[in-house]
Design a protein around this motif. Structure first.
Motif, PDB file in Angstrom:
ATOM      1  N   PHE A 124      75.776  64.437  56.222  1.00  0.00           N
ATOM      2  CA  PHE A 124      76.826  65.098  55.441  1.00  0.00           C
ATOM      3  C   PHE A 124      76.826  64.656  53.988  1.00  0.00           C
ATOM      4  O   PHE A 124      77.664  65.083  53.215  1.00  0.00           O
ATOM      5  CB  PHE A 124      78.210  64.908  56.072  1.00  0.00           C
ATOM      6  CG  PHE A 124      78.568  63.469  56.393  1.00  0.00           C
ATOM      7  CD1 PHE A 124      79.049  62.612  55.411  1.00  0.00           C
ATOM      8  CD2 PHE A 124      78.417  62.969  57.687  1.00  0.00           C
ATOM      9  CE1 PHE A 124      79.386  61.291  55.716  1.00  0.00           C
ATOM     10  CE2 PHE A 124      78.741  61.653  58.003  1.00  0.00           C
ATOM     11  CZ  PHE A 124      79.223  60.803  57.013  1.00  0.00           C
ATOM     12  N   ASP A 160      84.655  77.459  57.222  1.00  0.00           N
ATOM     13  CA  ASP A 160      84.318  76.046  57.474  1.00  0.00           C
ATOM     14  C   ASP A 160      83.218  75.573  56.525  1.00  0.00           C
ATOM     15  O   ASP A 160      83.295  74.495  55.922  1.00  0.00           O
ATOM     16  CB  ASP A 160      83.733  75.882  58.892  1.00  0.00           C
ATOM     17  CG  ASP A 160      84.780  75.488  59.922  1.00  0.00           C
ATOM     18  OD1 ASP A 160      85.980  75.542  59.598  1.00  0.00           O
ATOM     19  OD2 ASP A 160      84.370  75.137  61.053  1.00  0.00           O
ATOM     20  N   LYS A 197      74.413  70.366  55.184  1.00  0.00           N
ATOM     21  CA  LYS A 197      75.722  70.702  55.754  1.00  0.00           C
ATOM     22  C   LYS A 197      75.674  71.992  56.565  1.00  0.00           C
ATOM     23  O   LYS A 197      76.219  72.059  57.678  1.00  0.00           O
ATOM     24  CB  LYS A 197      76.764  70.803  54.639  1.00  0.00           C
ATOM     25  CG  LYS A 197      77.121  69.441  54.032  1.00  0.00           C
ATOM     26  CD  LYS A 197      78.012  69.578  52.790  1.00  0.00           C
ATOM     27  CE  LYS A 197      78.492  68.210  52.310  1.00  0.00           C
ATOM     28  NZ  LYS A 197      79.286  68.307  51.060  1.00  0.00           N
ATOM     29  N   ALA A 210      83.905  63.648  53.686  1.00  0.00           N
ATOM     30  CA  ALA A 210      83.020  64.601  54.370  1.00  0.00           C
ATOM     31  C   ALA A 210      82.786  64.151  55.811  1.00  0.00           C
ATOM     32  O   ALA A 210      82.731  64.970  56.738  1.00  0.00           O
ATOM     33  CB  ALA A 210      81.700  64.735  53.614  1.00  0.00           C
ATOM     34  N   ILE A 264      83.479  72.442  53.773  1.00  0.00           N
ATOM     35  CA  ILE A 264      82.709  71.192  53.723  1.00  0.00           C
ATOM     36  C   ILE A 264      81.854  71.129  52.458  1.00  0.00           C
ATOM     37  O   ILE A 264      81.642  70.051  51.896  1.00  0.00           O
ATOM     38  CB  ILE A 264      81.873  70.980  55.016  1.00  0.00           C
ATOM     39  CG1 ILE A 264      81.131  69.637  54.984  1.00  0.00           C
ATOM     40  CG2 ILE A 264      80.865  72.106  55.239  1.00  0.00           C
ATOM     41  CD1 ILE A 264      82.029  68.437  54.889  1.00  0.00           C
ATOM     42  N   TRP A 273      85.815  64.979  57.680  1.00  0.00           N
ATOM     43  CA  TRP A 273      85.836  66.428  57.917  1.00  0.00           C
ATOM     44  C   TRP A 273      84.994  66.761  59.145  1.00  0.00           C
ATOM     45  O   TRP A 273      85.404  67.562  59.993  1.00  0.00           O
ATOM     46  CB  TRP A 273      85.303  67.152  56.671  1.00  0.00           C
ATOM     47  CG  TRP A 273      85.466  68.642  56.735  1.00  0.00           C
ATOM     48  CD1 TRP A 273      86.479  69.388  56.214  1.00  0.00           C
ATOM     49  CD2 TRP A 273      84.581  69.579  57.383  1.00  0.00           C
ATOM     50  NE1 TRP A 273      86.292  70.712  56.482  1.00  0.00           N
ATOM     51  CE2 TRP A 273      85.138  70.868  57.208  1.00  0.00           C
ATOM     52  CE3 TRP A 273      83.385  69.454  58.095  1.00  0.00           C
ATOM     53  CZ2 TRP A 273      84.531  72.021  57.713  1.00  0.00           C
ATOM     54  CZ3 TRP A 273      82.783  70.592  58.609  1.00  0.00           C
ATOM     55  CH2 TRP A 273      83.343  71.870  58.409  1.00  0.00           C
ATOM     56  N   PHE A 274      83.848  66.128  59.282  1.00  0.00           N
ATOM     57  CA  PHE A 274      82.984  66.403  60.438  1.00  0.00           C
ATOM     58  C   PHE A 274      83.597  65.870  61.740  1.00  0.00           C
ATOM     59  O   PHE A 274      83.392  66.462  62.806  1.00  0.00           O
ATOM     60  CB  PHE A 274      81.564  65.855  60.223  1.00  0.00           C
ATOM     61  CG  PHE A 274      80.613  66.897  59.700  1.00  0.00           C
ATOM     62  CD1 PHE A 274      80.091  67.876  60.539  1.00  0.00           C
ATOM     63  CD2 PHE A 274      80.269  66.938  58.358  1.00  0.00           C
ATOM     64  CE1 PHE A 274      79.245  68.861  60.066  1.00  0.00           C
ATOM     65  CE2 PHE A 274      79.413  67.925  57.867  1.00  0.00           C
ATOM     66  CZ  PHE A 274      78.898  68.883  58.717  1.00  0.00           C
TER      67      PHE A 274
END
Lengths: 500, 500
Positions: free
Chosen positions: B109, B39, B143, B62, B43, B65-66
């Motif tokens: 992020f 993971d 991150k 990003a 990221i 993605w979170f």
């Protein structure tokens, strides 16, 4: 040659033939006007930008073009010579003989960059003619002016040949390719070729005149400069994480620069800076009062309001611009310069300072004084490592007497051209070659250019009226003949005072 | 919720299940270590640089993605929200119920730019692992840290489900995409979504710890800034032709900046600048003496010699960096900045000044005082038109008590993690969101990040040791449980003093 004036025989010979030779040469200039304007367009189309390396080949091509033009004008030995940077061009004609004086013509074939291109009405290297005016980078500074002098020399030589006489003066030519970047390489070349360039006087074509009258620059300021580099940490730092802990080079440099000038008087506060600076003589005060340009008009041209006062308190415009040294921060940078805010504590800060010196000052001494003052002030910021360096280049101030022979000859010509008395002025800027010629060749440089302030040197839409291009050729021809006449009169003493 | 502590029943229920839940969640974290590291690499491969517009789509990716990662962790309502610039991500889980406290997790992020790329051992967005350390821009800032907290939340929720219990705390998440550029748009979003973000405390993951012990930032300096723009003529001028005649904006700006700081003491000389600045209490002096980092080591890291002193005279390092306001010129420019010398008299000069404020100071008042002082000093240069503007943004100083519940919970965890007492420190920089959360949500932000100084935030080869990434997840899990424990103890009064 000829410093003591011509023999009576030679003088009489020249006087008898002068009027016819002048008439013949003027007729030649009239007849060749169209081809001479085509010449001007051709040389202006070569983008001989001396700054940077991108146009080095074009600078060389412009030099080669002048070799051909000098050859076509009848001058001998026209040749391109290498220097440490851009080439220079020389040529000569000695057919006037040992009894005639020798004049060294000076000009340059390099130009300032054309940008910003978008502000030009026609492209800077297209040499477009609109309403009798040619627009091109360098058309007035200095291609058109040195070309007019070369054309005048050609007409002079052809007239002499047509009349089977000797021309009035011997001509030497020195045209450089790096004037716009401070003439690097020229100093070395002139010193190495001093004998080849020897002359009685230098006539520089790299100047301007008021539209309706002539003027002589009897003095130029010198130039020296220095660079300030101040260092703190080894990298840019976060102004929060390190602010209050680490010394900031920008503060040190700002403080050092601030210490150099008193805002109340605009005087430079470095002790000894003004040592040796002369007060003007009564004659200079009078000449300058008669001929200094209109300050309000100058200010209006550059977007400043009437009454703008950035000068030294209690001094006239002429004094401040011509006879007082100045110190200007010409650049400073450090830290973040983009839009918005970046909270950086910069690792380094830099500044550049240029000083304009006047006769009586030793440039080397002055720049050391200023450098030491900067180091002393910046040194008060513990933790900042400040250094001062002194770039190569620069020039001493230049000053010449009013009554040297070429001034007298040119004054006579300007009087004939404009119908009025020329002014006797100075200039606040520096032309390094003038002090160089004075030092190496032992002669003064008289600057007689016919450019106008409105020709926009170094700016978009640089221009030269073609009528003025023709007028300049005729005037240079007049100067050649008058220089011979003044030379011949030399035997009989100085010219009458009212001619000066 | 829960400010007065849990009911005895709820407290007993949680206490009975806590040990099993923690063991279950820790086992989960061990079992998922490999996928969690995958993971992290995923990221880190998204180049979510918030500066400039070039990577706006990557910043959004990003964020998306979170959203997925939060959803996978079992948090509900994970969603991307638009702001005036980059998006933010929120999520929440309220399954702990009304009797449990609510923790708001904060992180970001977005990342700093990757350049200078040539100084990286592996490309900044390749997330290469060498000797158990991952190298990537943003891997530590932030991150890796916010992801560790998300993973810990996921393990906590899965353990509760496996044991058929409620998790110890309700979790809300706020992850932004513009922290590295001063959080534009975040202020407006937080104000508009105050109810949705309401919590008992904020846990920020955006911080560092010493390698061998914990520390709390009880205070942050505020930030305000101003821009100076000074103008002279309408164009850059020849320093010879105009020097001595026209005022030079660079001199005025240098003079104004120089007037702000006394080089002998490094004190800011603007009258009123220090009004309201508190002297530290005896307790603060003791805490700072115990926990301030080693000044010589900090200096060595940034290439400065031992004894470098850029700070205010007579103050300790901790005071200078944490409890004294500073003023730094963060940028200045004008005139020629290239190599060599150009003899220009510049038409304009610019400077940027950033001030770090401490509690007790009114940022708005301070920046006006400084701006007025600059205008007064620059105004002594007749002919220079100087203006000061005040950019949007900035933040007030932030300060929090030692004994707020989340500090107590985190201190307990850090003690468990490091086996030593945490330090109570401050930070010289600004995290705008802390004062924003205090103002809008009425709660304090406790910053517990596990990054290290040697993780090279904002520099090439930014790193995070994977062992530390795992340790962080375990520690965040511990904080969630300890926050619940402290909350439950709340009913019985404050924690023993020795825990603080």
């Amino acid at each position: 040659a000829g410093a003591a004036g011509a023999t009576p025989t030679a003088r009489a010979e020249y006087a008898a033939s002068a009027a016819a030779a002048i008439a013949e040469a003027k007729s030649d200039l009239r007849a060749t006007r169209e081809s001479r304007e085509a010449d001007l367009a051709a040389i202006c189309r070569i983008p001989s930008v001396s700054a940077g390396a991108a146009n080095a080949a074009d600078v060389r091509a412009a030099g080669q073009w002048f070799v051909q033009a000098l050859h076509a004008a009848g001058l001998r030995n026209a040749a391109l010579h290498e220097t440490s940077l851009h080439p220079v061009v020389t040529a000569s004609d000695a057919s006037a003989g040992a009894g005639a004086p020798t004049l060294l013509l000076y000009g340059h074939f390099d130009v300032q960059p054309g940008d910003p291109f978008e502000l030009w009405t026609s492209p800077p290297f297209s040499a477009e003619v609109r309403n009798g005016t040619m627009y091109a980078r360098g058309v007035s500074d200095n291609k058109g002016q040195i070309l007019a002098a070369v054309h005048a020399a050609g007409a002079m030589l052809r007239a002499a040949e047509a009349l089977d006489e000797r021309p009035p003066v011997n001509i030497k030519v020195f045209i450089e390719g790096a004037e716009e970047i401070g003439s690097p390489g020229v100093d070395e070349f002139v010193r190495a070729h001093a004998e080849e360039l020897a002359a009685d006087a230098v006539l520089s074509t790299d100047g301007t005149q008021p539209p309706d009258g002539g003027a002589f620059m009897l003095g130029l300021r010198g130039l020296c400069s220095l660079q300030v580099d101040a260092f703190g940490a080894s990298l840019d730092l976060h102004s929060g994480v390190y602010g209050g802990v680490v010394a900031n080079p920008l503060h040190a440099v700002a403080y050092a620069l601030a210490s150099l000038r008193d805002p109340a008087t605009n005087e430079i506060t470095v002790p000894g800076f003004y040592d040796g600076v002369p007060e003007p003589t009564a004659e200079e005060v009078a000449d300058w009062a008669a001929s200094a340009p209109d300050e309000e008009a100058i200010l209006a041209d550059i977007g400043l309001p009437p009454g703008h006062y950035g000068g030294e308190r209690g001094r006239t415009w002429a004094e401040r611009n011509w006879n007082r040294p100045t110190l200007e921060v010409v650049g400073m940078h450090g830290g973040f310069q983009g839009e918005g805010m970046k909270t950086v504590l910069p690792r380094e800060a830099h500044a550049k300072v240029a000083m304009r010196m006047v006769p009586g000052q030793d440039s080397e001494r002055v720049r050391r004084l200023v450098g030491d003052a900067i180091l002393e002030a910046a040194g008060r910021f513990a933790g900042v490592d400040t250094r001062v360096s002194y770039p190569e280049g620069g020039a001493d101030a230049y000053v010449m007497p009013k009554d040297c022979p070429l001034n007298r000859a040119a004054a006579r010509t300007l009087r004939e051209t404009y119908g009025s008395e020329p002014g006797w002025v100075r200039w606040g800027a520096t032309v390094p070659v003038t002090s160089l010629f004075r030092e190496v060749l032992g002669v003064y440089t008289t600057t007689v250019g016919f450019g106008l302030d409105e020709d926009k040197w170094h700016s978009p839409d640089e221009a030269l009226e073609l009528e003025r291009f023709s007028m300049a050729a005729g005037a240079y021809l007049g100067i050649y003949h008058n220089f011979r006449a003044v030379h011949d009169e030399g035997a009989g003493g100085a010219a009458p005072r009212d001619e000066l």
